[in-house]
Design an enzyme around this catalytic site. Sequence first.
Site, PDB file in Angstrom:
ATOM      1  N   CYS A 161       0.844  -1.191   0.000  1.00  0.00           N
ATOM      2  CA  CYS A 161       0.000   0.000   0.000  1.00  0.00           C
ATOM      3  C   CYS A 161       0.885   1.248   0.000  1.00  0.00           C
ATOM      4  CB  CYS A 161      -0.886   0.011   1.242  1.00  0.00           C
ATOM      5  SG  CYS A 161      -1.882  -1.466   1.389  1.00  0.00           S
ATOM      6  N   ARG A 168       3.658   1.645  -7.028  1.00  0.00           N
ATOM      7  CA  ARG A 168       3.674   0.524  -6.072  1.00  0.00           C
ATOM      8  C   ARG A 168       2.590  -0.501  -6.367  1.00  0.00           C
ATOM      9  NH1 ARG A 168       6.303   2.246  -1.129  1.00  0.00           N
ATOM     10  NH2 ARG A 168       5.075   0.831   0.133  1.00  0.00           N
ATOM     11  N   TRP A 227      -3.314  -1.963  -1.658  1.00  0.00           N
ATOM     12  CA  TRP A 227      -2.988  -3.216  -2.346  1.00  0.00           C
ATOM     13  C   TRP A 227      -3.639  -4.278  -1.474  1.00  0.00           C
ATOM     14  CZ3 TRP A 227      -0.623  -5.476  -6.516  1.00  0.00           C
ATOM     15  CH2 TRP A 227      -0.179  -6.796  -6.392  1.00  0.00           C
ATOM     16  N   ASN A 283      -0.282   0.229   6.079  1.00  0.00           N
ATOM     17  CA  ASN A 283       0.364  -0.657   5.100  1.00  0.00           C
ATOM     18  C   ASN A 283       0.931  -1.813   5.914  1.00  0.00           C
ATOM     19  OD1 ASN A 283       1.672  -1.819   2.959  1.00  0.00           O
ATOM     20  ND2 ASN A 283       3.453  -0.446   3.048  1.00  0.00           N
ATOM     21  N   GLY A 284       0.481  -3.033   5.603  1.00  0.00           N
ATOM     22  CA  GLY A 284       0.993  -4.192   6.345  1.00  0.00           C
ATOM     23  C   GLY A 284      -0.122  -5.202   6.557  1.00  0.00           C
ATOM     24  N   GLU A 318      14.623 -22.810 -13.305  1.00  0.00           N
ATOM     25  CA  GLU A 318      14.268 -21.409 -13.029  1.00  0.00           C
ATOM     26  C   GLU A 318      15.479 -20.502 -13.254  1.00  0.00           C
ATOM     27  OE1 GLU A 318      11.988 -19.467 -12.914  1.00  0.00           O
ATOM     28  OE2 GLU A 318      12.637 -17.731 -11.748  1.00  0.00           O
ATOM     29  N   LYS A 320      15.469 -17.422 -15.901  1.00  0.00           N
ATOM     30  CA  LYS A 320      15.850 -16.045 -15.553  1.00  0.00           C
ATOM     31  C   LYS A 320      16.887 -15.514 -16.526  1.00  0.00           C
ATOM     32  CE  LYS A 320      13.224 -14.545 -12.876  1.00  0.00           C
ATOM     33  NZ  LYS A 320      12.303 -15.505 -13.271  1.00  0.00           N
ATOM     34  N   GLU A 366      15.219 -14.807 -19.993  1.00  0.00           N
ATOM     35  CA  GLU A 366      14.273 -13.677 -20.107  1.00  0.00           C
ATOM     36  C   GLU A 366      14.948 -12.346 -19.759  1.00  0.00           C
ATOM     37  OE1 GLU A 366      10.818 -13.802 -17.606  1.00  0.00           O
ATOM     38  OE2 GLU A 366      11.874 -14.684 -15.943  1.00  0.00           O
ATOM     39  N   HIS A 425      23.535 -38.862 -21.234  1.00  0.00           N
ATOM     40  CA  HIS A 425      22.566 -39.330 -22.246  1.00  0.00           C
ATOM     41  C   HIS A 425      22.455 -38.361 -23.408  1.00  0.00           C
ATOM     42  CE1 HIS A 425      21.369 -42.514 -19.527  1.00  0.00           C
ATOM     43  NE2 HIS A 425      21.298 -41.619 -18.556  1.00  0.00           N
ATOM     44  N   LYS A 439       4.236  -8.835 -18.267  1.00  0.00           N
ATOM     45  CA  LYS A 439       4.216  -9.271 -16.865  1.00  0.00           C
ATOM     46  C   LYS A 439       3.116 -10.297 -16.632  1.00  0.00           C
ATOM     47  CE  LYS A 439       5.361  -9.511 -12.598  1.00  0.00           C
ATOM     48  NZ  LYS A 439       6.548 -10.328 -12.286  1.00  0.00           N
TER      49      LYS A 439
HETATM   50  C1  AGP Z   1       8.600 -15.141 -14.834  1.00  0.00           C
HETATM   51  O1  AGP Z   1       9.798 -14.422 -14.641  1.00  0.00           O
HETATM   52  C2  AGP Z   1       7.878 -14.693 -16.094  1.00  0.00           C
HETATM   53  N1  AGP Z   1       7.409 -13.357 -15.917  1.00  0.00           N
HETATM   54  C3  AGP Z   1       6.792 -15.675 -16.511  1.00  0.00           C
HETATM   55  O2  AGP Z   1       7.378 -16.925 -16.770  1.00  0.00           O
HETATM   56  C4  AGP Z   1       5.674 -15.874 -15.475  1.00  0.00           C
HETATM   57  O3  AGP Z   1       6.154 -16.640 -14.406  1.00  0.00           O
HETATM   58  C5  AGP Z   1       4.507 -16.632 -16.137  1.00  0.00           C
HETATM   59  O4  AGP Z   1       4.012 -15.863 -17.211  1.00  0.00           O
HETATM   60  C6  AGP Z   1       3.381 -16.933 -15.161  1.00  0.00           C
HETATM   61  O5  AGP Z   1       2.865 -15.733 -14.669  1.00  0.00           O
HETATM   62  P1  AGP Z   1       1.910 -15.784 -13.370  1.00  0.00           P
HETATM   63  O6  AGP Z   1       2.759 -16.256 -12.234  1.00  0.00           O
HETATM   64  O7  AGP Z   1       1.450 -14.368 -13.205  1.00  0.00           O
HETATM   65  O8  AGP Z   1       0.800 -16.732 -13.666  1.00  0.00           O
END
Ligand code: AGP
Length: 609
Positions: free
Chosen positions: A2, A27, A74, A100-101, A482, A486, A489, A505, A604
């Site tokens: 928030c 935010r 939020w 906020n919290g 993961e 990272k 992307e 393999h 996002k």
């Molecule tokens: C993660 O770094 C990416 N932004 C992407 O893989 C993301 O995790 C995926 O699109 C799922 O998004 P969500 O967690 O909002 O469902």
Amino acid sequence: MCGIIGYIGEKPAGKILLNGLRKLEYRGYDSAGMLLLNKDKFTRIRSVGDIDKLEKKINGQWPKGKMGIAHTRWATHGGVTEKNAHPHFGRAKEVAIIHNGIIENYRELKEKYLKNHKFSSQTDTEVLAHLIEKYHQKHPLKKAVESALKKVHGTFGLAVISKKEPDKIIAGRSGSPLAIGVGDNQYFLASDATPLLTHTRKIIYLDDGEIAIIKKNNSYIYKIGNNNQINKKAQNIDWNTEEAQKGGFPHFMIKEIYDQREVFMDAIRGRLRPKEGSAQMGGFNLKDKEAQKIDRIILLACGTAYYSCLVGKYLFERLAQIPTEAEIGSEYRYRNPVIDNKTLVFSVSQSGETLDTLVSQREAKRKGAYVRGIVNVVGSTIAREADGGTYIHAGPELSVASSKAFTNMLAILTLYALYFGRLHKMSFETGNKIIKELEKIPGKINLILKQNEKIKKIAYKYSKYQNMLYLGRGINYPIALEGSHKLKELSYIHSEAYPAGEMKHGVNALLDKDFPVAAIATKNNLYEKMISNLEEIKARKSPFFVIATKGDKNIQRMTSDIIYVPKTIEILEPILNVIPLQLFAYHCAVKLKRNVDRPRNLAKSVTVE
Ligand code: AGP
């Protein structure tokens, strides 16, 4: 998170508060509100949606008053509605607060101290407002706030004003930041420096456990519950607005990686049951008896969230011996999944809007599964359409690449695996050991973050390569995935991840001096196997760095590019081992001058198929 803004001075407060809210929009929020005090009259205006809606409601009729508080919400407790928007009043509307919290024990506070009170919202904040006002009937405002805060379990950054003491704002902080702006015959309060910098560069940051009396020509700071004033010098903050929004970090990505040492606790706070060696998630909406009948668990997600589900698979099967599958949303919906009324499906999603996950969730629901969400954004579609679930409380995640949401997903999946484990064969001792180790995680994350400069050096060395191979075994294989995700992307370097056992393999064919490797070789039951893999990699002259357990000297004979992580129990290793890989990918992206917070071709939240 928030947003909080407060003003007390000689100017009309309305526009100052509204402009302050605009500076806090970054935010993330779902509703907003403001309140002004003029003589002994409160005027409160609130709205759902963006700040424009609030301004529209004001419609040029600015309420009178040279002091006030304002808030962007939020949502954590209670839906996105105008009634839940802050500020909130006490019962007699003599006190108003913004917060906020998360007040974890707000239900108990209601039961114990506010039995016959009526509440107009579903929020934890309104309960706090009633409690403060109750004490204010007998005590000055500062003492009333302190008396209430002493009863609170949770986190707060709050501002309180009272009709009875119209010459001050009381601010209190524990876990959610607060900054005081020192003006000329006017003082400001905000969640961070961003909205203050247009008025003043002189900023006093409150620390946890502190309370402030803010008047128009001075501020007085104390430890909560103490009357000995603390002298804190104002800092001169020379950030521009954008730097202030990132708390001084150059990107939201690195800020959110560092946020993990705080927000991890927000995922587990109030959900541990040490007396039972278990965990309890408020919104799970299944009785223990029903939960005991679950004989299959499906974890639905995409991208980074999917990799958290792969860890979840290990957790549920190891701790609860329940067959568990992690499923990619875009694939699951086109299969004819086997589901019955003893199947539990978790949709795991930061945004709660990922269409591939949402449609798969609908399919599972149609086929009669129990469906629950593990989601960050309160009130999002996945959360609303599930029949309950748990918010991960990571706060708004503004960088496209996910970091703190991922580790908070792991936290919640661990809590559920612990809960199910204790419904089945897991002993109290094992459950308690997990709880104790979970509580040490934030400190261990911090120790890893302190190696940022070393990780940056390693990243700058490896960022020149065109490819990268990530290797892990067992519960760390999803972390290799993961870490690779990272790097792709953020830096656009091609990378892939394999279970290290797969090297022989076919993957070995890739190895040569131009094909580097990132390996997770922390001390667990697969350590010796990982060492053999590292020998193979070394023999083929591939450059490599290793995530190793602090104190492991043996690894030094293999390479000097070592990132040490503190020892923890194996099931919690993924939470720690991902942190150096997040930092590694981030620094590669910076070195390569990528658009770190907004990588090309990505969004996002992927709300299309
Ligand atoms: C993660 O770094 C990416 N932004 C992407 O893989 C993301 O995790 C995926 O699109 C799922 O998004 P969500 O967690 O909002 O469902």
